[in-house]
Write a protein that holds these residues in place. Structure first.
Motif, short mmCIF file in Angstrom:
data_model
loop_
_atom_site.label_atom_id
_atom_site.label_comp_id
_atom_site.label_asym_id
_atom_site.label_seq_id
_atom_site.Cartn_x
_atom_site.Cartn_y
_atom_site.Cartn_z
N ARG A 93 -18.50 14.35 73.75
CA ARG A 93 -19.59 15.27 74.10
C ARG A 93 -19.40 16.62 73.44
O ARG A 93 -20.35 17.25 72.99
CB ARG A 93 -19.65 15.42 75.62
N ARG A 95 -17.90 17.25 70.59
CA ARG A 95 -18.23 17.13 69.16
C ARG A 95 -19.73 17.18 68.94
O ARG A 95 -20.21 17.77 67.96
CB ARG A 95 -17.66 15.83 68.60
N GLU A 96 -20.48 16.54 69.82
CA GLU A 96 -21.94 16.56 69.70
C GLU A 96 -22.49 17.96 69.87
O GLU A 96 -23.40 18.39 69.14
CB GLU A 96 -22.56 15.63 70.74
N PRO A 99 -20.48 20.84 66.58
CA PRO A 99 -19.97 20.11 65.41
C PRO A 99 -19.16 20.98 64.46
O PRO A 99 -18.41 20.46 63.63
CB PRO A 99 -21.24 19.59 64.73
#
Length: 237
Positions: A93, A95-96, A99
């Protein structure tokens, strides 16, 4: 529960009967819609306290969860930020949502860094670390910081003895101790295991010099004491 996008009671029960890692893997998709996420007000108060002490080079969020701490580190750290957590679900989550940051899966009790960061923070993870585990965590953060680096986190004032909050936290910890005595794997989550004096002593033992700053954005208690203080642990230059 909490909102239409938050977890149900059944989902929370399954999480509570899992290990800490597995529990947060399960909760990760809905974590940001629960009260367990660190509120923006606490994050903003932390950033306000750290801003005069910067600028910083590279930042580290220890036990980063879904990445809420990037709200603090992003504007303060000129050379980028890294989050570390042992839950693969929470990191996915993060990383989403962020980024542009670096994300590392690792246990906070065995951080895999050496003199890479100028600022380290942690939010909301204290209850998942037993008192016996603090020395390893603090030693790992100390090792991860460059000389002169800073480790900072907010710590709340204990509720007055006899207050509703005092008894609620005492009761929660008691229930968790019973749960962990009769059910495996354990789910470590306690509210009363990080008293300020003990935390300061462990930080000093890890090699930090320690100071504190009030957090005006978070107000004061009825007795005039700050509701939260920003604990500042500095590695020697």
């Amino acid at each position: 529960m909490f909102s239409g996008r938050g977890p149900s009671l059944r989902e929370l029960a399954v999480q509570a009967l899992s290990s800490v890692e597995r529990g947060y893997d399960l909760l990760a998709p809905k974590f940001d819609h629960t009260p367990f996420r660190t509120p923006d007000l606490i994050l903003d108060a932390t950033a306000e306290g750290l801003r005069p002490l910067g600028p910083f080079g590279r930042g580290l969020d220890v036990c980063c969860g879904t990445g809420a701490g990037m709200r603090v580190l992003g504007p303060l750290c000129a050379d980028g930020v890294t989050g570390v957590d042992f839950s693969a679900g929470m990191l996915a989550r993060a990383r989403e949502a962020h980024p542009g940051a670096d994300w590392v899966r690792a246990d906070a009790r065995a951080l895999p860094f050496a003199e890479e960061f100028d600022l380290a923070v942690t939010f909301g993870a204290h209850g998942h670390l037993l008192p016996s585990e603090r020395p390893a965590v603090f030693a790992g953060v100390h090792r991860a910081l460059r000389p002169g680096g800073l480790f900072a986190f907010p710590i709340g004032a204990p509720p007055p003895i006899g207050s509703l909050q005092y008894w609620a936290l005492l009761g929660f910890d008691a229930v968790m101790r019973v749960r962990n005595a009769v059910w495996r794997p354990p789910f470590v989550m306690y509210y009363r295991t990080w008293p300020l004096q003990a935390v300061r002593e462990d930080l000093v033992a890890a090699g930090f010099s320690v100071s504190m700053a009030a957090m005006p954005l978070l107000g004061r208690r009825k007795d005039g004491a700050p509701r939260y203080r920003l604990l500042l642990a500095r590695k020697a230059a």
